[in-house]
Each structure stands twice: as C-alpha cells, then as structure tokens.
Write an enzyme that holds these catalytic residues in place. Structure first.
Site, PDB file in Angstrom:
ATOM      1  N   ASP A  47      -2.425  18.323 -15.739  1.00 50.92           N
ATOM      2  CA  ASP A  47      -2.763  16.964 -16.161  1.00 50.92           C
ATOM      3  C   ASP A  47      -2.152  16.788 -17.555  1.00 50.92           C
ATOM      4  O   ASP A  47      -2.627  17.363 -18.533  1.00 50.92           O
ATOM      5  CB  ASP A  47      -4.287  16.805 -16.185  1.00 50.92           C
ATOM      6  CG  ASP A  47      -4.719  15.401 -16.610  1.00 50.92           C
ATOM      7  OD1 ASP A  47      -3.953  14.733 -17.330  1.00 50.92           O
ATOM      8  OD2 ASP A  47      -5.839  14.990 -16.243  1.00 50.92           O
TER       9      ASP A  47
ATOM     10  N   LYS B 181      -3.815   5.568 -20.030  1.00 50.31           N
ATOM     11  CA  LYS B 181      -3.857   6.044 -21.408  1.00 50.31           C
ATOM     12  C   LYS B 181      -2.499   5.816 -22.084  1.00 50.31           C
ATOM     13  O   LYS B 181      -2.076   4.693 -22.206  1.00 50.31           O
ATOM     14  CB  LYS B 181      -4.278   7.516 -21.418  1.00 50.31           C
ATOM     15  CG  LYS B 181      -5.449   7.832 -20.471  1.00 50.31           C
ATOM     16  CD  LYS B 181      -6.756   7.195 -20.887  1.00 50.31           C
ATOM     17  CE  LYS B 181      -7.837   7.300 -19.826  1.00 50.31           C
ATOM     18  NZ  LYS B 181      -8.147   8.637 -19.361  1.00 50.31           N
TER      19      LYS B 181
ATOM     20  N   ARG C 149       0.820  -1.223   0.000  1.00 49.49           N
ATOM     21  CA  ARG C 149       0.000   0.000   0.000  1.00 49.49           C
ATOM     22  C   ARG C 149       0.850   1.268   0.000  1.00 49.49           C
ATOM     23  O   ARG C 149       0.384   2.326  -0.425  1.00 49.49           O
ATOM     24  CB  ARG C 149      -0.976   0.013   1.180  1.00 49.49           C
ATOM     25  CG  ARG C 149      -1.785   1.325   1.239  1.00 49.49           C
ATOM     26  CD  ARG C 149      -3.013   1.264   2.118  1.00 49.49           C
ATOM     27  NE  ARG C 149      -2.752   0.688   3.407  1.00 49.49           N
ATOM     28  CZ  ARG C 149      -2.094   1.306   4.401  1.00 49.49           C
ATOM     29  NH1 ARG C 149      -1.656   2.534   4.254  1.00 49.49           N
ATOM     30  NH2 ARG C 149      -1.886   0.681   5.543  1.00 49.49           N
TER      31      ARG C 149
HETATM   32  C1  LIG Z   1      -8.662   9.164 -18.241  1.00 46.08           C
HETATM   33  C2  LIG Z   1      -8.218  10.482 -17.755  1.00 46.08           C
HETATM   34  C3  LIG Z   1      -8.145  10.758 -16.381  1.00 46.08           C
HETATM   35  C4  LIG Z   1      -8.578   9.758 -15.338  1.00 46.08           C
HETATM   36  O1  LIG Z   1      -7.778   8.627 -15.352  1.00 46.08           O
HETATM   37  P1  LIG Z   1      -8.261   7.181 -14.839  1.00 46.08           P
HETATM   38  O2  LIG Z   1      -7.030   6.374 -14.999  1.00 46.08           O
HETATM   39  O3  LIG Z   1      -9.409   6.741 -15.694  1.00 46.08           O
HETATM   40  O4  LIG Z   1      -8.668   7.356 -13.415  1.00 46.08           O
HETATM   41  C5  LIG Z   1      -7.693  12.002 -15.993  1.00 46.08           C
HETATM   42  N1  LIG Z   1      -7.338  12.943 -16.892  1.00 46.08           N
HETATM   43  C6  LIG Z   1      -7.399  12.713 -18.213  1.00 46.08           C
HETATM   44  C7  LIG Z   1      -6.997  13.792 -19.150  1.00 46.08           C
HETATM   45  C8  LIG Z   1      -7.831  11.485 -18.688  1.00 46.08           C
HETATM   46  O5  LIG Z   1      -7.896  11.281 -20.009  1.00 46.08           O
END
Ligand SMILES: *Cc1c(COP(=O)(O)O)cnc(C)c1O
Length: 386
Positions: free
Chosen positions: A177, A202, A51
């Site tokens: 992000d 992604k 964890r």
């Molecule tokens: C998919 C995504 C997220 C969230 O990610 P998860 O792995 O699904 O929790 C956050 N920001 C962007 C730009 C995304 O494409």
C-alpha cells in the site's frame, strides 16, 4: 525523448492524455457515457462499459498512474478499500493464507481480521521490520505478502528490500500500500514489488473531494485484478476519473512542497521544549531513517508527535491551531491534524494501542502546501500554550 524516460513532473502533467487530442481539447473531456458501440470482440471484459473501468476517462488516468509508477498497467477502483480488497481477493482463494504487516491502515486491518475468515482465507501478522521472524509464519498455502510503505501513525518503514526478496524466494505475490509515499517519493514496482496499491482519495487526487483507489503492476497481474473488479463492481465513475486525472497533474509539485514543509515542521517540533517525541522518517532519530533515505526520493508529508503533558496537552494543541483543520484522512493540499487514539485506532483496546506506541497524546499531521512560515508560527503558538 522516449516517453518512458521522462521525469515524474512531466509524466504527471502529460502521460495518459489522449493522442490525438479529442477535438483538439487540451484537457481530457468527461465522457459521461455508460456504454460504447460494440466493437465485436465477443469478450465480456472488453465490452466498453463504465463498470468495466475502460471508458476514455478510465484509460487516461490509468495510463498516467502506470507511467508515474514505472509500471506496465494500472486499474482504478471506486475507493482505496475497493482496490485493496479486490487485489487481495484476486490472489487469495479459500484455503489460502496471507502474511501481512501488523501495523495497518484501519480499513485494511478490519477487512483482514473481520472478513477474510468468511472467505476461508487464513492470515498471520508479521513485524515488517523483522524479516527473520517471517519464515516461521510461512505456510505451504501462503500466497501473498502485504506491507505498507509508511505505516500509520508512527511512520514505520518496513524492510522493503527483504519483503521483495522473501516474496520472490517463496513465490508469493508482494503487495504494498503505497498511499503514504505516493509515486513521487517511492515507486514500488521499480524496487521489485509485484503490486502497488493506492487510496487515490489521498495524495493522488490531493484535494479532499473524491474517493478513489488503484492497483498498479504488470499487465498480467493488473488484468487479473480488473477481471475480479469487473465482477465485484467497484468501478470509478468517469467524473471522478476526470477529477483524479486533474489532481494528478500537480502531484509532483504538491508532494515536493509537502516533503519540504513536513521536514521543516518535524525539525521544529524536535527542538521544541513542549514536545516529547516526533515520528518522521526524515529525522535521523527515526528507526528506519537510513532505509528511507536510501530508498525514497522524499520523506513524505506525514508525521506524528507527542506533546508533553498527555491527552490534555494534545487537545489544547488541537484547539489552538488555526491553520490546520482537525480531521482524519490525509494527503491533501490543506494541513490536517488528528489524534489517532480517537480516529484510526479508536476501535483498538487501549493497552494494545499503547503497546504499539499509539499513545493518548499522539497527534498526527498531514502536512499541506501552505506557506511553511505560517504553519511553523501556528504550531509554535499552539505549543507555547501548553
Ligand atoms: C485512506 C487509506 C486507505 C483506504 O482508502 P479509501 O479511499 O478511503 O477507501 C487505504 N490505505 C491507506 C494507507 C489509506 O490512508
């Protein structure tokens, strides 16, 4: 050659791998062990336990990611949302205030608008492209300025240099992000951002088979996030770490191919009689094209377009495409198409959505690594049918 000067393609393959190799293994083995022998440090966060995101598989993938982003440290999390929410809750406490870009990933938008208030945290949306408007939203309690490198689904690119300057001037933690760009196309820390956040689901993993997240930055900020994550519990399983590490070895290769494929598709769509609009930062017609060309090493694998003929035409295009799958999510080897009006933006009132430019006909494409000729032929046939 000092490891830090190596190029992304080399770092993607080699950075983070344990040295010496474990029993000579070329690949980091999966250490499916929940706990490790006590080394007697007496510090809770240093106990080696799954964890706490500090087993050998965590350390390997974290080091690779930090190297790729040109940062001191990285911590992985159980999802992109775990990384994002934990990062926000590390630097925002009851009574604090957040400035955040108005076009956001749906999960982040939902967390900010529906959950933050219950923690006593306030927020204001800002237009990422209009720095002059930010000052009036700033409060003495503002702690964080948050943007996305390339926003969904219109591929807007905020004024990233202004974000860094404004955050420094007002002593805010700047968070970005960076999921859509990936460290191959943009490395936020090198441009002065404090923290870069990822959905590892992604591009980083790239094979549509795990969910993962990460926060990247200075050792100090990342260790603060790790401590909060240790308590909130959003840790990544070692097997998912192993898959993420494996996926990242081909990150540079995949993303460069996706950049090329997306550029070719964007060009093709722009010249097609049945297409009204194309949104891609690599096109001269994109409103942030000059900025993207200056700051990014590649324009990315994400684009969106509007076929002429509205919703019915968009549905027809989706039905006719045979190479791409119709699915949400992005960043993987296979091309995926989706209508944001039905997926990421389905929760938004129609007028608000239309005002943002997310029309009923808009089709988003996450371009994969297939042969570009096959993709162009497929899009051509689908569009000729409308
Ligand atoms: C998919 C995504 C997220 C969230 O990610 P998860 O792995 O699904 O929790 C956050 N920001 C962007 C730009 C995304 O494409």
């Amino acid at each position: 050659m000092p490891t830090s000067r190596r190029r992304p393609d080399t770092l993607a393959v080699h950075a983070g791998s344990p040295r010496p190799r474990v029993l000579g293994a070329i690949v980091t083995p999966v250490f499916q062990s929940a706990m490790y022998e006590d080394e007697g440090s007496g510090v809770y966060h240093d106990i080696r336990y799954i964890r706490l995101n500090n087993t050998p598989n965590h350390l390997a993938v974290q080091e690779k990611l930090a190297a790729l982003e040109g940062a001191e440290a990285a911590v992985v999390a159980s999802s992109g949302m775990a990384a994002i929410t934990t990062a926000l809750l590390t630097f925002l406490h009851a009574g604090d205030h957040l400035l955040i870009q108005d076009s956001l990933y749906g999960g982040t938008h939902a967390f900010v608008t529906r959950d933050l208030e219950s923690f006593g945290i306030g927020f204001d949306f800002v237009d990422g492209d209009d720095p002059a408007s930010w000052q009036s939203k700033l409060r003495p309690s503002t702690r964080v300025l948050y943007v996305e490198t390339i926003s969904n689904p219109l591929m807007r690119v905020p004024d990233l240099e202004a974000v860094v300057g404004f955050a420094r001037k007002h002593r805010l933690v700047s968070m970005i992000d960076n999921t859509f760009a990936s460290p191959i196309n943009f490395r936020p820390i090198e441009h002065g951002f404090d923290l870069s956040l990822h959905s590892g689901t992604k591009y980083l993993n790239g094979h549509s088979d795990i969910v993962a997240g990460a926060a990247v930055g200075s050792a100090e900020l990342v260790s603060r996030i790790k401590r909060r994550l240790d308590h909130l519990g959003g840790s990544l399983d070692p097997h998912a770490c192993f898959l993420l590490e494996r996926g990242m070895k081909t990150l540079a290769l995949r993303v460069r191919r996706q950049n090329e494929n997306a550029a070719a598709i964007a060009d093709y769509l722009s010249g097609h009689r049945a297409v009204e609009r194309v949104h891609y930062p690599g096109l001269a017609s994109h409103r942030a094209h000059e900025r993207a060309a200056r700051l990014f090493d590649g324009m990315g694998g994400m684009l969106s377009f509007e076929p002429a003929g509205g919703e019915a035409a968009a549905e027809r295009v989706l039905a006719m495409l045979t190479v791409p799958a119709v699915a949400p999510s992005l960043g993987s080897v296979e091309t995926l198409v989706t209508r944001p009006a039905l997926t990421s933006h389905s929760g938004m009132p129609r007028e608000e959505r239309m005002a943002l430019g997310v029309t009923d006909a808009l089709v988003r494409v996450s371009v994969g690594i297939e042969a570009v000729e096959d993709l162009l032929e497929d899009f051509g046939k689908a569009l000729d049918s409308v």
